[in-house]
Design an enzyme around this catalytic site. Structure first.
Site, PDB file in Angstrom:
ATOM      1  N   GLU A 208      50.773  70.721  15.389  1.00 24.62           N
ATOM      2  CA  GLU A 208      51.030  69.955  14.168  1.00 24.62           C
ATOM      3  C   GLU A 208      52.122  70.692  13.403  1.00 24.62           C
ATOM      4  O   GLU A 208      51.873  71.719  12.776  1.00 24.62           O
ATOM      5  CB  GLU A 208      49.745  69.831  13.336  1.00 24.62           C
ATOM      6  CG  GLU A 208      48.662  68.997  13.990  1.00 24.62           C
ATOM      7  CD  GLU A 208      49.050  67.539  14.181  1.00 24.62           C
ATOM      8  OE1 GLU A 208      49.995  67.083  13.481  1.00 24.62           O
ATOM      9  OE2 GLU A 208      48.437  66.859  15.001  1.00 24.62           O
ATOM     10  N   CYS A 242      53.628  69.340   4.597  1.00 25.58           N
ATOM     11  CA  CYS A 242      54.429  69.004   5.779  1.00 25.58           C
ATOM     12  C   CYS A 242      54.887  67.552   5.786  1.00 25.58           C
ATOM     13  O   CYS A 242      55.833  67.211   6.495  1.00 25.58           O
ATOM     14  CB  CYS A 242      53.653  69.326   7.057  1.00 25.58           C
ATOM     15  SG  CYS A 242      52.064  68.470   7.196  1.00 25.58           S
TER      16      CYS A 242
END
Length: 434
Positions: A208, A242
């Protein structure tokens, strides 16, 4: 040190206790109670590490975990049951099914920006699927890491679930061991290193990562709504997210008006002086503060720009006239700085996005269903929101993950269970036929 723990987890896993559904459900119960019992400590730790308010800590970390545990528990019996599938006539006399079994002993490497959520959310999936696990918290969020280790130590025997000390050197020691699965959240460069380490043992991975998340505001957008949602999505956790909007592509016909609305929205959400706002977080450490401060000279600041190194404070900043070679447009910002790029034709946005590494998310503001569908069909990204930012992450019915440079694999809800499971093919054939 950790090779012994790794071996003890392997010995415990082969006893098959973790595969039993009641055991998994009880383990999830323990984690929920551990989070609740230490909620105040977690809130204080998140404030110490990142300056998060109690509301933001619950909304973006603690509450998400509690919701995920409940969702898992409510659905785990159904998800983990063998699933019958059709069998072709050429295999007459056979029955086919899919049996879900755990990966085994897994490693979870967590980042610092959401140090609680991104350590324990994958762990929930690992437990639900029946694995043993080692969680490596981030050394850059030491207060939160300490509480995470405390919770895990209280809830589980370490041969089942364990948390390491928050030391970056430990990660290298862990990566030398042979795991059955590695789940990593963090930056792209270290993600490559994790993948290289995993490849030595042919270990599957979920990565991720992140990237340059574009946000597009078209000429027909609801400008007030767009401004409110973009500022919230950009500045939650002080931009250290993010999936935060990383740069804003703004139609020239609404540019001046929209910049005014963005400035107004910053005041609405954080006051005239955000440094005094109890809701405005801080940069995680001085290394990242200095990195971000250096970027402020790469364009024309039209709002914000103030800094306070002692408090690790960088004001919400809007910046234009940024060169394409600037780190503001070539690296993930991970801070409260929003570069603005004007455009006249939506196809220019599409070309700009598609000629760069695939982002983890993309946001597009328009009132045209046709234009929304065009952007969905003609761009690539891990996920997309139309007329909003970040919120797709909060729906655990959706898979969350990147593609290409923004990551490999996905999780959340059922997708977490499937990530930490192996889908085994099973065919049973009658012996009554010759």
């Amino acid at each position: 040190m950790y090779s012994d723990l790794h071996q003890r987890q392997r010995l415990f896993y082969v006893e098959h206790i973790t595969r039993e559904l009641p055991y998994r459900l009880t383990a999830l119960d323990r984690l929920r109670e551990g989070i609740k019992d230490h909620e105040q400590e977690l809130t204080e730790a998140l404030h110490s590490d990142l300056g998060k308010s109690a509301f933001e800590s619950y909304a973006t970390e603690i509450g998400i975990l509690l919701n995920e545990i409940s969702y898992m528990q409510n659905n785990l019996r159904q998800w983990s049951a063998d699933r019958r599938v059709s069998t072709p006539i050429t295999l007459f006399g056979s029955r086919s099914s899919i049996h879900y079994e755990p990966r085994g002993v897994v490693l979870i490497i967590a980042p610092w920006n959401y140090p609680l959520q991104l350590a324990l959310l994958p762990l929930i999936g690992a437990i639900a699927a029946g694995n043993c696990a080692v969680v490596k918290p981030s050394a850059d969020a030491p207060h939160t890491a300490t509480v995470i280790k405390k919770i895990i130590d209280e809830c589980y025997e370490d041969e089942y679930i364990a948390a390491t000390l928050p030391d970056n050197n430990i990660t290298e020691e862990l990566l030398k061991l042979q795991w059955d699965y590695i789940f990593y959240t963090g930056g792209e460069e270290y993600g490559k290193h994790v993948m290289e380490a995993a490849a030595r043992h042919l270990t599957p991975v979920t990565l991720e990562l992140g990237g340059k998340t574009p946000c597009i505001v078209d000429k027909d957008a609801d400008l007030r709504t767009a401004a409110r949602r973009i500022i919230w999505g950009k500045l939650v956790n002080c931009g250290q997210t993010c999936v935060a909007p990383d740069y804003l592509m703004l139609h020239t016909s609404v540019k001046e008006r929209f910049i005014e609305l963005l400035q107004q929205e910053i005041r609405n959400q954080y006051g005239e002086n955000p440094i005094e706002s109890p809701d405005y977080p801080r940069i995680v450490n001085l290394r990242h503060f200095d990195r971000l401060s250096a970027m402020l000279g790469d364009g024309t600041i039209i709002s914000g720009g103030a800094t306070n190194r002692e408090q690790r404070y960088i004001a919400p900043t809007l910046i234009t006239d940024v060169a394409e070679t600037s780190p503001l447009l070539t690296t993930e910002i991970f801070g409260p700085i929003l570069p603005i790029i004007p455009f006249d034709d939506i196809d220019d946005c599409v070309e700009y996005i598609n000629t760069r590494p695939t982002p983890l998310a993309l946001y597009y503001f328009t009132q045209s269903k046709k234009q929304a569908r065009y952007i969905i069909n003609h761009t690539e990204s891990g996920g997309i929101c139309i007329n909003d930012t970040v919120v797709h992450v909060a729906n655990n019915r959706l898979p969350f993950g990147g593609v290409g440079a923004s990551g490999i694999g996905c999780y959340h809800g059922k997708h977490s269970f499937e990530t930490f499971s192996h889908a085994k093919s099973v065919v049973k054939t009658t012996t009554r036929l010759y």
